[in-house]
Every structure is written in structure tokens, then in C-alpha cells.
Design a protein around this motif. Structure first.
Motif, PDB file in Angstrom:
ATOM      1  N   TYR A 191     -11.597 -17.795   0.166  1.00 54.98           N
ATOM      2  CA  TYR A 191     -10.780 -16.689  -0.313  1.00 54.98           C
ATOM      3  C   TYR A 191     -10.176 -15.986   0.897  1.00 54.98           C
ATOM      4  CZ  TYR A 191     -13.222 -17.284  -4.731  1.00 54.98           C
ATOM      5  OH  TYR A 191     -13.726 -17.793  -5.894  1.00 54.98           O
ATOM      6  N   LYS A 192      -8.955 -15.517   0.737  1.00 55.82           N
ATOM      7  CA  LYS A 192      -8.339 -14.689   1.769  1.00 55.82           C
ATOM      8  C   LYS A 192      -7.928 -13.379   1.134  1.00 55.82           C
ATOM      9  CE  LYS A 192      -6.823 -16.949   5.793  1.00 55.82           C
ATOM     10  NZ  LYS A 192      -5.722 -17.363   6.626  1.00 55.82           N
ATOM     11  N   ILE A 193      -8.313 -12.315   1.795  1.00 57.22           N
ATOM     12  CA  ILE A 193      -7.914 -10.980   1.387  1.00 57.22           C
ATOM     13  C   ILE A 193      -6.832 -10.533   2.357  1.00 57.22           C
ATOM     14  CG2 ILE A 193      -8.622  -8.584   1.055  1.00 57.22           C
ATOM     15  CD1 ILE A 193     -11.534  -9.701   0.680  1.00 57.22           C
ATOM     16  N   TYR A 194      -5.643 -10.339   1.825  1.00 53.63           N
ATOM     17  CA  TYR A 194      -4.537  -9.847   2.633  1.00 53.63           C
ATOM     18  C   TYR A 194      -4.410  -8.351   2.375  1.00 53.63           C
ATOM     19  CZ  TYR A 194      -3.353 -14.712   3.391  1.00 53.63           C
ATOM     20  OH  TYR A 194      -3.402 -16.033   3.751  1.00 53.63           O
ATOM     21  N   VAL A 195      -4.692  -7.576   3.385  1.00 54.87           N
ATOM     22  CA  VAL A 195      -4.661  -6.119   3.279  1.00 54.87           C
ATOM     23  C   VAL A 195      -3.241  -5.647   3.577  1.00 54.87           C
ATOM     24  CG1 VAL A 195      -5.590  -3.977   4.228  1.00 54.87           C
ATOM     25  CG2 VAL A 195      -7.089  -5.955   3.912  1.00 54.87           C
ATOM     26  N   ASN A 196      -2.692  -4.888   2.648  1.00 53.62           N
ATOM     27  CA  ASN A 196      -1.328  -4.373   2.782  1.00 53.62           C
ATOM     28  C   ASN A 196      -1.370  -3.114   3.648  1.00 53.62           C
ATOM     29  OD1 ASN A 196       1.313  -3.593   2.495  1.00 53.62           O
ATOM     30  ND2 ASN A 196       1.378  -3.905   0.276  1.00 53.62           N
ATOM     31  N   ASP A 197      -1.500  -3.323   4.948  1.00 57.07           N
ATOM     32  CA  ASP A 197      -1.676  -2.214   5.879  1.00 57.07           C
ATOM     33  C   ASP A 197      -0.520  -1.213   5.881  1.00 57.07           C
ATOM     34  OD1 ASP A 197      -0.754  -4.698   7.009  1.00 57.07           O
ATOM     35  OD2 ASP A 197      -0.850  -3.833   9.008  1.00 57.07           O
ATOM     36  N   PRO A 198       0.738  -1.626   5.767  1.00 59.03           N
ATOM     37  CA  PRO A 198       1.792  -0.600   5.709  1.00 59.03           C
ATOM     38  C   PRO A 198       1.656   0.284   4.464  1.00 59.03           C
ATOM     39  CG  PRO A 198       2.754  -2.730   6.251  1.00 59.03           C
ATOM     40  CD  PRO A 198       1.323  -2.977   5.856  1.00 59.03           C
ATOM     41  N   LYS A 199       1.333  -0.311   3.338  1.00 57.31           N
ATOM     42  CA  LYS A 199       1.160   0.444   2.092  1.00 57.31           C
ATOM     43  C   LYS A 199      -0.022   1.412   2.223  1.00 57.31           C
ATOM     44  CE  LYS A 199       1.028   1.034  -2.527  1.00 57.31           C
ATOM     45  NZ  LYS A 199       2.025   1.760  -3.243  1.00 57.31           N
ATOM     46  N   ILE A 200      -1.116   0.948   2.788  1.00 55.57           N
ATOM     47  CA  ILE A 200      -2.308   1.783   2.958  1.00 55.57           C
ATOM     48  C   ILE A 200      -2.020   2.951   3.897  1.00 55.57           C
ATOM     49  CG2 ILE A 200      -4.621   1.824   3.998  1.00 55.57           C
ATOM     50  CD1 ILE A 200      -5.022  -0.979   2.674  1.00 55.57           C
ATOM     51  N   MET A 201      -1.369   2.679   5.015  1.00 52.50           N
ATOM     52  CA  MET A 201      -1.077   3.751   5.968  1.00 52.50           C
ATOM     53  C   MET A 201      -0.125   4.770   5.356  1.00 52.50           C
ATOM     54  SD  MET A 201      -3.117   3.060   8.294  1.00 52.50           S
ATOM     55  CE  MET A 201      -2.702   4.392   9.393  1.00 52.50           C
ATOM     56  N   ASP A 202       0.839   4.305   4.604  1.00 60.33           N
ATOM     57  CA  ASP A 202       1.771   5.206   3.926  1.00 60.33           C
ATOM     58  C   ASP A 202       1.025   6.078   2.909  1.00 60.33           C
ATOM     59  OD1 ASP A 202       4.500   6.111   3.325  1.00 60.33           O
ATOM     60  OD2 ASP A 202       4.179   5.102   1.397  1.00 60.33           O
ATOM     61  N   TRP A 203       0.122   5.463   2.160  1.00 58.01           N
ATOM     62  CA  TRP A 203      -0.661   6.176   1.151  1.00 58.01           C
ATOM     63  C   TRP A 203      -1.502   7.279   1.805  1.00 58.01           C
ATOM     64  CZ3 TRP A 203      -5.587   7.342  -0.500  1.00 58.01           C
ATOM     65  CH2 TRP A 203      -5.753   7.653  -1.850  1.00 58.01           C
ATOM     66  N   ILE A 204      -2.161   6.939   2.897  1.00 58.31           N
ATOM     67  CA  ILE A 204      -3.006   7.905   3.629  1.00 58.31           C
ATOM     68  C   ILE A 204      -2.156   9.043   4.200  1.00 58.31           C
ATOM     69  CG2 ILE A 204      -4.365   8.183   5.767  1.00 58.31           C
ATOM     70  CD1 ILE A 204      -6.079   7.067   3.574  1.00 58.31           C
TER      71      ILE A 204
END
Length: 162
Positions: free
Chosen positions: A69-82
Motif C-alpha cells: 500500500y502507498k499512502i500519498y499525503v496531500n501536503d499542500p492541502k494539509i498545509m493550506d488547511w492548517i
């Protein structure tokens, strides 16, 4: 991300009574969307789970590796959310995201659900609830804010692409 993944793996393993051996048979890897721009992650998703390997019905024998399994973390979305929510912190949020994704994997490994069974909405609800159950007793600054946010809001994670 590494610390959040480690915390999430430990908590998920404990909840599902999983051993290192279970994870070794069905490994998972974590990458960010920034580091993997070719991956098509749904824009609204905080993370995207993909299975790589043979379909169960196409395996020649039980010895065939199940894949990974690969988990691709949507880092731009997460940083924007934070950034848009000053009272929220990155580590608890990433811990929530990673726990959510690892609960999906644990449920697939333990055969509580099948990744292609066609009941994605129901599975998301179950995973959302289990993520809350697993994290509610964890002592981490800012985690209660994250749990309360996702408990109150209808926002759910996007489905696994398996």
C-alpha cells in the motif's frame, strides 16, 4: 510526517492487535504529493491510499506476495488547511490523517472489509468512527481540537483507490 506515521502505526497496531509481522506481510509506504507529482491525488483529499500488487483472485498460490500500500499525503492541502485554522497544529492533524489511512489498511489486512467491495461510503463512516475511537484517549497537545472538528463536521476523507 514520520513522527505522525510512527504514532499512528503504534496506535492502529494496538487497536487491531497487529504485529510487526502483519505489517511486513502487507507493507505500506508514505510519500508526499510534492515528492510524487505524477500521482493523481483527488484535490479535496488529505491523503490518497493506493494498493499496488496482484488482485486476490489472480494469485497463483498463497505464497504470492499480496503487494503493498502507498499512502500519498496531500501536503499542500494539509498545509493550506492548517494555515487557515490558527488553533490547529500540524502533528495532531497528521496523526489523525495517518491513523485514518492505517485503519483502512488494517481493515483490509484483517479482512473486515474488501477494498473493492463497492461500499466506500459505509467504509469511510466506519473508518472515521474507528479513527476517533483510537485517538480519543491519546494525550497530545492539539489532538482534541482535531477530533472535535471532525466529529462536528461532515467532512470525510476521500476514498481509497484500490
Amino acid at each position: 510526517l514520520e513522527k505522525a506515521t510512527s504514532i499512528a502505526e503504534e496506535l492502529t497496531s494496538e487497536y487491531f492487535s497487529m504485529t510487526h509481522r502483519d505489517w511486513a506481510k502487507y507493507p505500506f509506504y508514505v510519500e508526499t504529493i510534492t515528492a510524487s507529482p505524477a500521482v493523481d491525488c483527488p484535490e479535496e483529499a488529505f491523503a490518497h491510499l493506493i494498493y499496488y500488487g496482484k488482485e486476490r483472485q489472480k494469485k497463483a498460490s498463497p505464497r504470492d506476495r499480496m503487494g503493498c500500500y502507498k499512502i500519498y499525503v496531500n501536503d499542500p492541502k494539509i498545509m493550506d488547511w492548517i494555515k487557515k485554522r490558527p488553533g490547529f497544529r500540524l502533528l495532531p492533524f497528521l496523526t489523525y490523517v495517518m491513523t485514518h489511512e492505517l485503519v483502512h489498511i488494517a481493515r483490509f489486512i484483517k479482512f473486515y472489509c474488501h477494498p473493492v467491495a463497492g461500499q466506500r461510503e459505509k467504509e469511510e463512516e466506519v473508518v472515521h468512527s474507528l479513527t476517533h475511537v483510537i485517538l480519543k484517549s491519546v494525550k497530545m497537545d492539539g489532538l482534541s481540537n482535531i477530533l472535535e472538528y471532525f466529529k462536528k463536521n461532515a467532512r470525510r476523507f476521500n476514498h481509497a483507490n484500490l
